[in-house]
Design an enzyme around this catalytic site. Structure first.
Site, PDB file in Angstrom:
ATOM      1  N   GLN A 101       0.815  -1.209   0.000  1.00  0.00           N
ATOM      2  CA  GLN A 101       0.000   0.000   0.000  1.00  0.00           C
ATOM      3  C   GLN A 101       0.859   1.274   0.000  1.00  0.00           C
ATOM      4  OE1 GLN A 101      -0.348  -2.653   1.930  1.00  0.00           O
ATOM      5  NE2 GLN A 101      -2.485  -3.280   2.010  1.00  0.00           N
ATOM      6  N   GLN A 108      -1.613  -9.694  -3.427  1.00  0.00           N
ATOM      7  CA  GLN A 108      -2.893 -10.179  -2.920  1.00  0.00           C
ATOM      8  C   GLN A 108      -4.056  -9.414  -3.540  1.00  0.00           C
ATOM      9  OE1 GLN A 108      -2.215  -9.582   1.247  1.00  0.00           O
ATOM     10  NE2 GLN A 108      -0.971 -11.424   1.475  1.00  0.00           N
ATOM     11  N   ARG A 135      -4.669   2.365  10.514  1.00  0.00           N
ATOM     12  CA  ARG A 135      -4.412   2.274  11.952  1.00  0.00           C
ATOM     13  C   ARG A 135      -3.344   1.211  12.117  1.00  0.00           C
ATOM     14  NH1 ARG A 135      -6.297  -1.429  15.753  1.00  0.00           N
ATOM     15  NH2 ARG A 135      -5.600  -0.795  17.837  1.00  0.00           N
ATOM     16  N   ASP A 142      -0.782  -1.663  12.706  1.00  0.00           N
ATOM     17  CA  ASP A 142      -0.736  -2.978  13.318  1.00  0.00           C
ATOM     18  C   ASP A 142       0.676  -3.316  13.791  1.00  0.00           C
ATOM     19  OD1 ASP A 142      -0.471  -3.160  10.247  1.00  0.00           O
ATOM     20  OD2 ASP A 142       0.462  -5.011  10.942  1.00  0.00           O
ATOM     21  N   GLU A 186      -7.563   0.102   6.714  1.00  0.00           N
ATOM     22  CA  GLU A 186      -7.171  -1.081   7.493  1.00  0.00           C
ATOM     23  C   GLU A 186      -7.139  -0.837   9.003  1.00  0.00           C
ATOM     24  OE1 GLU A 186      -4.440  -3.911   5.016  1.00  0.00           O
ATOM     25  OE2 GLU A 186      -3.347  -2.041   5.388  1.00  0.00           O
ATOM     26  N   HIS A 187      -7.653  -1.851   9.730  1.00  0.00           N
ATOM     27  CA  HIS A 187      -7.416  -2.069  11.157  1.00  0.00           C
ATOM     28  C   HIS A 187      -8.164  -1.139  12.104  1.00  0.00           C
ATOM     29  CE1 HIS A 187      -4.306  -4.580   9.558  1.00  0.00           C
ATOM     30  NE2 HIS A 187      -3.496  -3.590   9.256  1.00  0.00           N
ATOM     31  N   GLU A 213      -8.161  -4.814   5.867  1.00  0.00           N
ATOM     32  CA  GLU A 213      -7.933  -5.804   6.916  1.00  0.00           C
ATOM     33  C   GLU A 213      -8.618  -5.293   8.173  1.00  0.00           C
ATOM     34  OE1 GLU A 213      -3.804  -6.604   7.525  1.00  0.00           O
ATOM     35  OE2 GLU A 213      -3.630  -7.872   5.744  1.00  0.00           O
ATOM     36  N   TYR A 218      -6.305  -6.390  14.000  1.00  0.00           N
ATOM     37  CA  TYR A 218      -5.643  -7.603  14.495  1.00  0.00           C
ATOM     38  C   TYR A 218      -5.850  -7.791  16.001  1.00  0.00           C
ATOM     39  CZ  TYR A 218      -2.628  -7.729  10.260  1.00  0.00           C
ATOM     40  OH  TYR A 218      -2.117  -7.800   8.999  1.00  0.00           O
TER      41      TYR A 218
END
Length: 555
Positions: A116, A162, A395, A397, A429-430, A451, A454
């Site tokens: 990214q 991905q 955010r 991880d 993400e996150h 995503e 986590y």
């Protein structure tokens, strides 16, 4: 400049930056029109973190590099576990790369092995193939990239990416795809075939504006802001040059770290545009864009860091503002919003319009990572008619400071309240609650990657109103018209692998809300997504990674 001097400088910067994931160095390598290197003596160099490489020509073909401008895997244990999953925060643009030279396996391609926040824009690649994975070392994983307004005369190896978004380009060929590969307005793109192979292909891009770029000419430096386009395909510059307006550098306030925000705001209020030179800027009160048509261009991943809970960037309800190439970091005191786009719906009352929208390109946000950070919302869009092109709202991880469920707190990456907002290339993400909340009408998103967080400590901390977890992408129940093409959401709850999310996509079931080509995945045996969208689609679990897909929903 002699080639030896250029080689020494780019190698010096690469050595400093190639592993400086959370560092403060910022660099722009700008190449004046001309030819650099030769087939016999190529110019070959790597691009590390926080490094922008750009040509200063009116066309990419005005600046030719015979050689390579490469990004390789990072190896976490000497020469093993070599991956591109964290190859963020860099860019290349406005160049012709004639890929020749190199050594060993790396002589076989122009390598741009990134994830990214590492866009390739307005680039012409000839010679060797272009590879978005570094297959010279393994396992070579890569997590998602962005290509726009470009042309490749040689093959593209997508490989282990991905997910990937390609927009308004011309390519010779494309190989491989893992979960979510999206093409819009791409001549030579593979045919629509989701989910096997996972290609989502649109003949045209609904709406876009290419990123502004620097040009060096007889009168010195200027900035070209391309025109808005609708239902577009192919690279702008291949059809005789890009349309748009040219703004002399004298019409910009050229800022550097340490300049006071009051001085920057006074220049903006006085009619100047804003050029942010490379560096990290402490922002204790908002940079405020009040004038229609203002261009804000960051060089070298220029970074605005919130201080004392500030909102670093605020755009008023005025048309035609263009903000590009800017990274915004949260600070240790919670900011309510990091980037505020407009303050209210205009609905034809003098604000942004389809013909003259507010535009954001290559705007990247971080909450945590290089230092402690907190923000309730990343980007809030309250204006109508806004274009969002290549946003990564993250955010953290991982990082060197302030990473954890109660440390880098942030509810939502993107809130869209405005109508007629289009996102092309949206990475979020996150975040701890709904990652994207879309309240406005007639929104469109082409490519979405997510995503889920986590680090939720337990299910009790990550659920609401009878729903387990939160959505990756939520369209409000009141919305009657919305469309998304190519959405992927993944779960990896390594703190508590037993966690469930009821679904990744949450939308009202109404005729005007349509989702196409969705996928969910459970990563590395941690976490379950029970359904893809609402109560539709199978579960991905620690023992069934997926992907699970839904080709069409709603409508």
């Amino acid at each position: 400049m002699p080639q030896a001097k250029i080689q020494a400088k780019v190698d010096e910067i690469a050595k400093q930056q190639v592993d400086s994931e959370m560092g403060t160095g910022r660099y722009a390598l700008l190449f004046a029109p001309g030819t650099y290197g030769s087939v016999a003596h190529p110019l070959v160099f790597q691009v590390g973190y926080y490094t922008e490489v750009a040509g200063l020509g009116a066309s990419p073909d005005d600046v030719t590099i015979n050689g390579h401008v490469d990004v390789y895997n990072r190896c976490t244990n000497g020469t093993s576990n070599c991956i591109a999953l964290d190859n963020f925060w860099r860019s290349v643009s406005n160049l012709h790369i004639n890929a020749v030279g190199g050594s060993g396996c790396h002589s076989s391609a122009e390598f741009w092995a990134v994830s990214q926040a590492a866009p390739m824009r307005r680039v012409h690649v000839t010679g060797q193939q272009l590879s978005f994975m570094d297959y010279c070392s393994g396992p070579s994983y890569a997590s998602g990239g962005f290509l726009a307004d470009s042309k490749t005369d040689s093959a593209i190896v997508n490989g282990s990416q991905q997910q990937f978004y390609t927009r308004d380009s011309s390519i010779k060929s494309w190989s491989n795809g893992v979960w979510n590969q999206v093409f819009s307005g791409v001549q030579g793109a593979p045919a629509q075939s989701f989910p096997k192979p996972p290609y989502t292909t649109l003949a045209a891009t609904p709406a876009a504006r290419e990123k502004p770029y620097l040009v060096q000419g007889g009168n010195g430096l200027s900035v070209v802001e391309p025109s808005v386009k609708t239902d577009s395909s192919g690279a702008d510059w291949t059809a005789g040059g890009s349309s748009g307006r040219t703004i002399a550098l004298s019409d910009f306030f050229v800022a550097k770290p340490g300049d006071s925000i009051s001085r920057i705001n006074a220049a903006l209020a006085g009619g100047k545009n804003l050029l942010l030179t490379p560096g990290v800027y402490s922002i204790d009160t908002s940079i405020r864009i009040k004038r229609a048509g203002t261009v804000v261009l960051g060089l070298g991943l220029a970074t605005l860091t919130a201080e004392n809970g500030s909102t670093p960037l605020v755009i008023d309800d005025v048309p035609g503002v263009d903000v590009a190439g800017v990274t915004v970091d949260a600070g240790p005191v919670n900011s309510p919003v990091l980037v505020q786009v407009g303050t209210k719906h205009q609905r034809g009352a003098g604000g942004s319009s389809a013909e003259d929208p507010i535009s954001l390109q290559d705007v990247f946000l971080r909450v945590g990572g290089p230092h402690a950070g907190k923000a309730t919302v990343g980007v809030q869009v309250d204006s109508d008619h806004v274009l969002l092109d290549d946003l990564w709202l993250w955010r953290a991880d991982h990082g060197v400071g302030g990473v954890g469920w109660t440390e880098n707190t942030s509810d939502t990456g993107l809130v869209v309240n405005g109508d007629d907002v289009t996102a092309t290339g949206l990475f979020v993400e996150h975040f701890q609650k709904d990652n994207v909340v879309w309240n406005g009408e007639r929104g469109k998103t082409v490519f979405f990657q997510n995503e889920l967080p986590y680090d939720a400590p337990n299910q009790a901390a990550w659920q609401h109103d009878g729903t387990l977890g939160y959505a990756a992408y939520k369209v409000a129940d009141t919305v009657t018209t919305h469309e998304l093409w190519g959405g992927g959401s993944y779960i990896f709850t390594n703190v508590d692998p037993s966690l469930h999310a009821s679904h990744s996509f949450e939308v009202p079931l109404t005729a005007g809300v349509k989702l196409h080509d969705l996928s969910t995945v459970s990563l590395n045996g941690a976490g379950t997504i029970d359904h893809v969208v609402n109560d539709t689609g199978g579960a991905v679990t620690p023992t069934h990674q997926g992907p699970e897909t839904v080709t069409n929903y709603g409508g």
